[in-house]
Design a protein around this motif. Structure first.
Motif, PDB file in Angstrom:
ATOM      1  N   VAL A   1      10.262  10.473  -6.533  1.00 56.17           N
ATOM      2  CA  VAL A   1      11.011  10.167  -7.750  1.00 56.17           C
ATOM      3  C   VAL A   1      12.477  10.076  -7.363  1.00 56.17           C
ATOM      4  N   THR A   2      13.063   8.900  -7.565  1.00 54.32           N
ATOM      5  CA  THR A   2      14.480   8.707  -7.262  1.00 54.32           C
ATOM      6  C   THR A   2      15.227   8.356  -8.539  1.00 54.32           C
TER       7      THR A   2
ATOM      8  N   GLU B   1       3.334   3.459 -14.660  1.00 55.21           N
ATOM      9  CA  GLU B   1       4.754   3.392 -14.301  1.00 55.21           C
ATOM     10  C   GLU B   1       4.981   3.677 -12.814  1.00 55.21           C
ATOM     11  N   LEU B   2       3.983   4.219 -12.138  1.00 55.43           N
ATOM     12  CA  LEU B   2       4.104   4.579 -10.722  1.00 55.43           C
ATOM     13  C   LEU B   2       3.710   3.389  -9.853  1.00 55.43           C
ATOM     14  N   THR B   3       4.536   3.111  -8.846  1.00 52.62           N
ATOM     15  CA  THR B   3       4.285   2.022  -7.915  1.00 52.62           C
ATOM     16  C   THR B   3       3.779   2.590  -6.596  1.00 52.62           C
ATOM     17  N   GLN B   4       2.632   2.129  -6.152  1.00 56.60           N
ATOM     18  CA  GLN B   4       2.085   2.623  -4.878  1.00 56.60           C
ATOM     19  C   GLN B   4       2.946   2.151  -3.718  1.00 56.60           C
ATOM     20  N   VAL B   5       3.257   3.073  -2.803  1.00 59.00           N
ATOM     21  CA  VAL B   5       4.081   2.726  -1.640  1.00 59.00           C
ATOM     22  C   VAL B   5       3.339   2.832  -0.314  1.00 59.00           C
ATOM     23  N   GLY B   6       2.151   3.434  -0.319  1.00 59.86           N
ATOM     24  CA  GLY B   6       1.398   3.489   0.928  1.00 59.86           C
ATOM     25  C   GLY B   6       0.407   4.632   0.966  1.00 59.86           C
ATOM     26  N   VAL B   7      -0.322   4.656   2.084  1.00 59.19           N
ATOM     27  CA  VAL B   7      -1.322   5.685   2.350  1.00 59.19           C
ATOM     28  C   VAL B   7      -0.961   6.351   3.664  1.00 59.19           C
ATOM     29  N   TRP B   8      -0.972   7.668   3.676  1.00 59.82           N
ATOM     30  CA  TRP B   8      -0.692   8.439   4.890  1.00 59.82           C
ATOM     31  C   TRP B   8      -1.961   9.193   5.263  1.00 59.82           C
TER      32      TRP B   8
ATOM     33  N   THR C   1      -3.271  11.052   1.797  1.00 63.50           N
ATOM     34  CA  THR C   1      -2.509  10.966   0.559  1.00 63.50           C
ATOM     35  C   THR C   1      -2.133   9.528   0.259  1.00 63.50           C
ATOM     36  N   VAL C   2      -2.125   9.219  -1.022  1.00 63.77           N
ATOM     37  CA  VAL C   2      -1.589   7.954  -1.511  1.00 63.77           C
ATOM     38  C   VAL C   2      -0.266   8.310  -2.176  1.00 63.77           C
ATOM     39  N   ALA C   3       0.805   7.642  -1.756  1.00 64.03           N
ATOM     40  CA  ALA C   3       2.134   7.955  -2.283  1.00 64.03           C
ATOM     41  C   ALA C   3       2.584   6.885  -3.273  1.00 64.03           C
ATOM     42  N   TYR C   4       3.320   7.349  -4.263  1.00 63.26           N
ATOM     43  CA  TYR C   4       3.820   6.489  -5.337  1.00 63.26           C
ATOM     44  C   TYR C   4       5.320   6.687  -5.493  1.00 63.26           C
ATOM     45  N   HIS C   5       5.965   5.718  -6.139  1.00 62.20           N
ATOM     46  CA  HIS C   5       7.398   5.801  -6.404  1.00 62.20           C
ATOM     47  C   HIS C   5       7.637   5.631  -7.901  1.00 62.20           C
ATOM     48  N   LEU C   6       8.622   6.386  -8.396  1.00 60.05           N
ATOM     49  CA  LEU C   6       9.081   6.263  -9.770  1.00 60.05           C
ATOM     50  C   LEU C   6      10.591   6.365  -9.749  1.00 60.05           C
ATOM     51  N   GLU C   7      11.274   5.409 -10.379  1.00 61.00           N
ATOM     52  CA  GLU C   7      12.731   5.481 -10.500  1.00 61.00           C
ATOM     53  C   GLU C   7      13.077   5.877 -11.924  1.00 61.00           C
ATOM     54  N   VAL C   8      13.972   6.864 -12.045  1.00 57.12           N
ATOM     55  CA  VAL C   8      14.378   7.374 -13.356  1.00 57.12           C
ATOM     56  C   VAL C   8      15.899   7.364 -13.464  1.00 57.12           C
ATOM     57  N   LEU C   9      16.387   7.598 -14.662  1.00 55.16           N
ATOM     58  CA  LEU C   9      17.826   7.645 -14.898  1.00 55.16           C
ATOM     59  C   LEU C   9      18.402   8.980 -14.442  1.00 55.16           C
ATOM     60  N   PRO C  10      19.659   8.984 -14.007  1.00 53.47           N
ATOM     61  CA  PRO C  10      20.312  10.248 -13.677  1.00 53.47           C
ATOM     62  C   PRO C  10      20.287  11.182 -14.885  1.00 53.47           C
ATOM     63  N   GLY C  11      20.128  12.459 -14.625  1.00 58.13           N
ATOM     64  CA  GLY C  11      20.098  13.441 -15.696  1.00 58.13           C
ATOM     65  C   GLY C  11      18.715  13.663 -16.284  1.00 58.13           C
ATOM     66  N   THR C  12      17.690  12.995 -15.736  1.00 57.80           N
ATOM     67  CA  THR C  12      16.333  13.242 -16.209  1.00 57.80           C
ATOM     68  C   THR C  12      16.034  14.720 -16.017  1.00 57.80           C
ATOM     69  N   PRO C  13      15.647  15.423 -17.079  1.00 56.14           N
ATOM     70  CA  PRO C  13      15.414  16.862 -16.953  1.00 56.14           C
ATOM     71  C   PRO C  13      14.184  17.168 -16.104  1.00 56.14           C
ATOM     72  N   ILE C  14      14.268  18.248 -15.356  1.00 54.28           N
ATOM     73  CA  ILE C  14      13.153  18.716 -14.520  1.00 54.28           C
ATOM     74  C   ILE C  14      12.967  20.205 -14.748  1.00 54.28           C
TER      75      ILE C  14
END
Length: 138
Positions: free
Chosen positions: A19-20, A73-80, A93-106
């Motif tokens: 998540v970036t 909403e998740l984009t697959q980026v590869g398999v490790w 593992t199958v890895a995914y990417h998600l881009e969010v806005l700055p300040g997204t609460p965690i």
């Protein structure tokens, strides 16, 4: 005539999420259990029976970091699948990417002791092969 017995390796199936933010940060969780207890890692975990890796990735992201995303909403980026990527045995593992806005609460939950946004130019050492997964996204 001799019979040859086939042997099969136990393979565990997991999903991880990078998540970036649009301003150059990545979400990492501090692992609360071994292996790599106390190390920083990408959110992720086991794929449950009847679940796709994409659905598991979205579920694990919500459980470990409090970030809710629809699986689509998740984009697959590869398999490790390096045989030695996890000291517990064979993990794919199958890895995914998600881009969010700055300040997204965690919020850390489940197996994570902490969740934090890290600047991409100042990352801690990462558990497993998560640095390689992250570099694929970047």
């Amino acid at each position: 005539m001799s019979e040859t017995a086939e042997t099969f390796e136990t393979i565990r199936y997991t999903a991880d999420v990078v998540v970036t933010t649009t301003d150059g940060h990545v979400l990492l969780i501090e692992r609360g259990w071994d292996p790599h207890k106390g190390a920083w890692a990408l959110p992720g975990g086991h794929v449950d029976p009847g679940e796709t890796s994409r659905t598991a990735a979205a579920r694990e992201l919500a459980e470990e970091a409090g970030v809710y995303a629809a699986p689509e909403e998740l984009t697959q980026v590869g398999v490790w699948d390096q045989p030695d990527r996890d000291p517990r045995g064979r993990y794919v593992t199958v890895a995914y990417h998600l881009e969010v806005l700055p300040g997204t609460p965690i919020e850390a939950g489940d197996d994570a002791t902490r969740a934090r946004w890290w600047p991409l130019n100042d990352l801690p050492p990462l558990a497993f092969d998560h640095a390689a997964i992250l570099s694929t996204v970047l």
